[in-house]
Design a protein around this motif. Structure first.
Motif, PDB file in Angstrom:
ATOM      1  N   TYR A  80       0.833  -1.207   0.000  1.00 17.68           N
ATOM      2  CA  TYR A  80       0.000   0.000   0.000  1.00 17.68           C
ATOM      3  C   TYR A  80       0.869   1.258   0.000  1.00 17.68           C
ATOM      4  CZ  TYR A  80      -4.507  -2.362   0.833  1.00 17.68           C
ATOM      5  OH  TYR A  80      -5.661  -3.106   0.718  1.00 17.68           O
ATOM      6  N   GLU A  81       1.955   1.235   0.770  1.00 16.97           N
ATOM      7  CA  GLU A  81       2.829   2.407   0.824  1.00 16.97           C
ATOM      8  C   GLU A  81       3.553   2.620  -0.497  1.00 16.97           C
ATOM      9  OE1 GLU A  81       3.525   2.146   5.651  1.00 16.97           O
ATOM     10  OE2 GLU A  81       5.023   1.333   4.288  1.00 16.97           O
ATOM     11  N   ARG A  82       3.921   1.558  -1.148  1.00 18.47           N
ATOM     12  CA  ARG A  82       4.510   1.693  -2.478  1.00 18.47           C
ATOM     13  C   ARG A  82       3.480   2.257  -3.448  1.00 18.47           C
ATOM     14  NH1 ARG A  82       6.923   3.420  -6.656  1.00 18.47           N
ATOM     15  NH2 ARG A  82       7.132   1.999  -8.410  1.00 18.47           N
ATOM     16  N   ALA A  83       2.224   1.823  -3.331  1.00 13.95           N
ATOM     17  CA  ALA A  83       1.158   2.361  -4.178  1.00 13.95           C
ATOM     18  C   ALA A  83       1.030   3.865  -3.978  1.00 13.95           C
ATOM     19  CB  ALA A  83      -0.162   1.667  -3.866  1.00 13.95           C
ATOM     20  N   ALA A  84       1.093   4.307  -2.739  1.00 11.90           N
ATOM     21  CA  ALA A  84       1.022   5.742  -2.456  1.00 11.90           C
ATOM     22  C   ALA A  84       2.221   6.460  -3.039  1.00 11.90           C
ATOM     23  CB  ALA A  84       0.949   5.963  -0.944  1.00 11.90           C
ATOM     24  N   GLN A  85       3.395   5.903  -2.827  1.00 11.64           N
ATOM     25  CA  GLN A  85       4.624   6.539  -3.301  1.00 11.64           C
ATOM     26  C   GLN A  85       4.669   6.621  -4.815  1.00 11.64           C
ATOM     27  OE1 GLN A  85       7.549   5.040  -4.753  1.00 11.64           O
ATOM     28  NE2 GLN A  85       9.131   6.533  -4.233  1.00 11.64           N
ATOM     29  N   PHE A  86       4.062   5.648  -5.487  1.00  9.82           N
ATOM     30  CA  PHE A  86       4.025   5.627  -6.946  1.00  9.82           C
ATOM     31  C   PHE A  86       3.389   6.891  -7.499  1.00  9.82           C
ATOM     32  CE2 PHE A  86       1.750   4.551 -10.905  1.00  9.82           C
ATOM     33  CZ  PHE A  86       2.786   4.081 -11.676  1.00  9.82           C
ATOM     34  N   PHE A  87       2.349   7.393  -6.824  1.00 15.07           N
ATOM     35  CA  PHE A  87       1.615   8.558  -7.318  1.00 15.07           C
ATOM     36  C   PHE A  87       2.106   9.885  -6.727  1.00 15.07           C
ATOM     37  CE2 PHE A  87      -1.938   5.572  -8.508  1.00 15.07           C
ATOM     38  CZ  PHE A  87      -1.934   5.896  -9.854  1.00 15.07           C
ATOM     39  N   MET A  88       3.114   9.843  -5.861  1.00 18.01           N
ATOM     40  CA  MET A  88       3.637  11.084  -5.290  1.00 18.01           C
ATOM     41  C   MET A  88       4.432  11.860  -6.329  1.00 18.01           C
ATOM     42  SD  MET A  88       4.946   9.922  -1.516  1.00 18.01           S
ATOM     43  CE  MET A  88       3.818   9.259  -0.288  1.00 18.01           C
ATOM     44  N   ALA A  89       4.338  13.162  -6.273  1.00 12.00           N
ATOM     45  CA  ALA A  89       5.142  14.008  -7.147  1.00 12.00           C
ATOM     46  C   ALA A  89       6.617  13.860  -6.795  1.00 12.00           C
ATOM     47  CB  ALA A  89       4.709  15.459  -6.997  1.00 12.00           C
ATOM     48  N   GLY A  90       7.480  14.170  -7.751  1.00 10.51           N
ATOM     49  CA  GLY A  90       8.911  14.010  -7.540  1.00 10.51           C
ATOM     50  C   GLY A  90       9.458  14.844  -6.405  1.00 10.51           C
ATOM     51  N   ASP A  91       8.827  15.992  -6.106  1.00  8.84           N
ATOM     52  CA  ASP A  91       9.313  16.869  -5.038  1.00  8.84           C
ATOM     53  C   ASP A  91       8.554  16.687  -3.732  1.00  8.84           C
ATOM     54  OD1 ASP A  91       6.898  17.935  -5.807  1.00  8.84           O
ATOM     55  OD2 ASP A  91       7.643  19.968  -6.154  1.00  8.84           O
ATOM     56  N   ASP A  92       7.721  15.663  -3.637  1.00  7.42           N
ATOM     57  CA  ASP A  92       6.985  15.391  -2.411  1.00  7.42           C
ATOM     58  C   ASP A  92       7.974  14.943  -1.329  1.00  7.42           C
ATOM     59  OD1 ASP A  92       5.375  14.204  -0.344  1.00  7.42           O
ATOM     60  OD2 ASP A  92       3.756  13.918  -1.787  1.00  7.42           O
ATOM     61  N   PRO A  93       8.056  15.635  -0.185  1.00  3.06           N
ATOM     62  CA  PRO A  93       9.040  15.260   0.841  1.00  3.06           C
ATOM     63  C   PRO A  93       8.791  13.884   1.451  1.00  3.06           C
ATOM     64  CG  PRO A  93       7.519  16.934   1.671  1.00  3.06           C
ATOM     65  CD  PRO A  93       7.275  16.820   0.194  1.00  3.06           C
ATOM     66  N   ARG A  94       7.607  13.320   1.231  1.00  2.00           N
ATOM     67  CA  ARG A  94       7.311  11.981   1.750  1.00  2.00           C
ATOM     68  C   ARG A  94       7.839  10.888   0.835  1.00  2.00           C
ATOM     69  NH1 ARG A  94       0.927  12.756   2.020  1.00  2.00           N
ATOM     70  NH2 ARG A  94       1.464  13.505  -0.072  1.00  2.00           N
ATOM     71  N   ARG A  95       8.262  11.245  -0.365  1.00  2.00           N
ATOM     72  CA  ARG A  95       8.574  10.252  -1.396  1.00  2.00           C
ATOM     73  C   ARG A  95       9.710   9.313  -0.973  1.00  2.00           C
ATOM     74  NH1 ARG A  95       7.478   9.470  -6.777  1.00  2.00           N
ATOM     75  NH2 ARG A  95       9.094   8.326  -7.900  1.00  2.00           N
ATOM     76  N   LEU A  96      10.864   9.864  -0.627  1.00  2.00           N
ATOM     77  CA  LEU A  96      12.000   9.004  -0.288  1.00  2.00           C
ATOM     78  C   LEU A  96      11.800   8.251   1.023  1.00  2.00           C
ATOM     79  CD1 LEU A  96      15.229  10.869  -1.451  1.00  2.00           C
ATOM     80  CD2 LEU A  96      14.269   8.732  -2.327  1.00  2.00           C
ATOM     81  N   PRO A  97      11.296   8.883   2.098  1.00  2.00           N
ATOM     82  CA  PRO A  97      11.050   8.085   3.310  1.00  2.00           C
ATOM     83  C   PRO A  97      10.078   6.929   3.083  1.00  2.00           C
ATOM     84  CG  PRO A  97      11.012  10.431   3.824  1.00  2.00           C
ATOM     85  CD  PRO A  97      11.071  10.320   2.330  1.00  2.00           C
ATOM     86  N   THR A  98       9.047   7.154   2.274  1.00  2.00           N
ATOM     87  CA  THR A  98       8.094   6.080   1.985  1.00  2.00           C
ATOM     88  C   THR A  98       8.767   4.981   1.170  1.00  2.00           C
ATOM     89  OG1 THR A  98       6.311   7.706   1.961  1.00  2.00           O
ATOM     90  CG2 THR A  98       5.818   5.550   1.034  1.00  2.00           C
ATOM     91  N   ARG A  99       9.579   5.383   0.212  1.00  5.02           N
ATOM     92  CA  ARG A  99      10.341   4.403  -0.573  1.00  5.02           C
ATOM     93  C   ARG A  99      11.245   3.561   0.332  1.00  5.02           C
ATOM     94  NH1 ARG A  99      13.573   2.385  -4.435  1.00  5.02           N
ATOM     95  NH2 ARG A  99      15.739   2.270  -3.776  1.00  5.02           N
ATOM     96  N   HIS A 100      11.969   4.224   1.229  1.00  2.02           N
ATOM     97  CA  HIS A 100      12.899   3.509   2.101  1.00  2.02           C
ATOM     98  C   HIS A 100      12.164   2.501   2.972  1.00  2.02           C
ATOM     99  CE1 HIS A 100      15.834   7.145   1.767  1.00  2.02           C
ATOM    100  NE2 HIS A 100      15.930   6.332   0.737  1.00  2.02           N
ATOM    101  N   ARG A 101      11.008   2.887   3.497  1.00  2.00           N
ATOM    102  CA  ARG A 101      10.227   1.972   4.345  1.00  2.00           C
ATOM    103  C   ARG A 101       9.759   0.767   3.543  1.00  2.00           C
ATOM    104  NH1 ARG A 101       7.549   5.645   6.489  1.00  2.00           N
ATOM    105  NH2 ARG A 101       5.646   5.583   5.229  1.00  2.00           N
ATOM    106  N   PHE A 102       9.311   1.002   2.307  1.00  2.00           N
ATOM    107  CA  PHE A 102       8.872  -0.098   1.448  1.00  2.00           C
ATOM    108  C   PHE A 102      10.021  -1.061   1.161  1.00  2.00           C
ATOM    109  CE2 PHE A 102       9.089  -1.452  -3.053  1.00  2.00           C
ATOM    110  CZ  PHE A 102       8.108  -2.431  -3.031  1.00  2.00           C
ATOM    111  N   VAL A 103      11.164  -0.532   0.754  1.00  2.00           N
ATOM    112  CA  VAL A 103      12.293  -1.390   0.384  1.00  2.00           C
ATOM    113  C   VAL A 103      12.785  -2.182   1.589  1.00  2.00           C
ATOM    114  CG1 VAL A 103      14.689  -1.401  -0.424  1.00  2.00           C
ATOM    115  CG2 VAL A 103      12.992   0.046  -1.565  1.00  2.00           C
TER     116      VAL A 103
END
Length: 394
Positions: A80-103
């Protein structure tokens, strides 16, 4: 390797479950739900009202992820978190932390750590999944070398990769330029010359004869790589894609292919203004921004010109292995006309096999989302006689 969450290749298809959402949002929802299981469809349907924008879907998937983590459903939460991160804009500050948690979660759940493969100044993460269920001293049935496409993370595919390994095949899956960590952490954009990362991975692991599998845009990249890499004995385009510009234009400005090519040849300023009109639709704007991020370009016009270089027609005749082309009858990304066109140009291949999946099979969409098990079983069934030397090209 922990295979607790390996995908069951024999379960009934999830199918194209109806969701009252735009085509691409519905497709993406099905993509994530199939990995989690049928209960995810019910959880998504229970959202009220269903989002109509990318930003709305980001919040919805983050909500579902929090609920899954609270219930100690770590795998569901990661998807689910990867699904959210997929639609985040490139400059969304949540993007990398969400990616790291998923990985981190996926690596932990599947007990996998990446090997680093050097390629043109980048460190490609590659995961090596050993074949399972073999007798002592028995060799793997084959070695698959697999990669994703335009904006996938290879960790998304761990459930499928684990299932393939359980069938007695070694699987090496990697991210190249423009994908996953290489893009997000190392800032290395996509390359047209996909044979370079493929060759680097084959060299690193000392491989001589492999089944090379490319997913989504990987269907174009895999043909390009196989044209220059003779160690690709068996080549799978999952799905077929002989011209990425057709695909990009279909999303950004749905006009006939010839007009799309004429548009790309116009002055960049004019192209950017025309695409800005199409970009009033949030999904189109997001797609153009994602395209620029992945390709390292500075404008929609530059992105489309880069996309125009991602085609196979100039190299297909150099492929010498056995080739399997998969296609969805109702793929809303890749025009089905690309399948016969790709077949016609594979003039040097040892054999060419095609498979079109239908709505009745539950997987007429892109990359057979809805019945991924059937797609994998199809590849395994095609590969088996080739490994025995009795296939169509032998």
């Amino acid at each position: 390797m922990n295979t607790l969450h390996a995908f069951d290749l024999d379960i009934p298809p999830l199918g194209a479950q109806a969701l009252p959402a735009a085509t691409d949002h519905a497709f993406q929802a099905l993509r994530w739900a199939e990995l989690i299981g049928p209960h995810a469809i019910e959880e998504i349907r229970a959202l009220s009202p269903l989002p109509s924008t990318n930003a709305g879907w980001v919040e919805a998937y983050l909500h579902l992820g929090r609920a899954a983590r609270a219930a100690d459903r770590q795998f569901d939460a990661a998807i689910y978190e990867r699904a959210a991160q997929f639609f985040m804009a490139g400059d969304d500050p949540r993007r990398l932390p969400t990616r790291h948690r998923f990985v981190r979660t996926m690596q932990h759940l599947f007990a996998l750590s990446p090997v680093r493969v050097s390629c043109d100044g980048a460190d490609l993460p590659a995961y090596d999944l050993p074949a399972q269920g073999l007798a002592p001293g028995e060799e793997p049935r084959s070695t698959w070398v697999l990669f994703g496409g335009f904006d996938s993370y290879i960790e998304e595919w761990f459930p499928l990769l684990a299932a393939i390994a359980q069938r007695g095949h070694r699987v090496i899956a990697f991210e190249g330029p423009g994908q996953g960590e290489v893009l997000e952490e190392q800032r290395v954009p996509l390359t047209v010359e996909w044979e370079r990362p493929v060759s680097a991975v084959l060299d690193h692991f000392g491989l001589q004869e492999v089944t090379l599998v490319g997913l989504s845009l990987g269907g174009e990249l895999v043909i390009r790589a196989a044209a220059f890499e003779p160690r690709a004995a068996r080549v799978v385009a999952w799905d077929v894609m002989d011209d990425f510009l057709d695909v990009a234009m279909r999303q950004a400005a749905p006009v006939p292919s010839r007009l799309g090519r004429a548009l790309v040849g116009m002055p960049g300023g004019l192209v950017n203004r025309l695409l800005a009109l199409a970009g009033r639709h949030s999904v189109v704007q997001w797609g153009l921004e994602q395209g620029m991020r992945v390709t390292g370009t500075d404008s929609p016009a530059q992105f489309l010109r880069f996309a125009g270089r991602l085609h196979t027609r100039e190299v297909s005749a150099q492929v010498r292995g056995d080739v399997l082309l998969l296609a969805g009858a109702q793929d809303h990304y890749v025009p089905l006309a690309q399948l016969p066109r790709q077949v016609r140009t594979l003039t040097g291949a040892r054999s060419v096999t095609t498979r079109v999946f239908t709505a009745a099979e539950g997987c007429a969409s892109h990359c057979q989302v809805g019945n991924l098990g059937l797609a994998v079983r199809t590849i395994l069934a095609w590969e088996e006689p080739l490994l025995s030397g009795v296939g169509p090209g032998h």
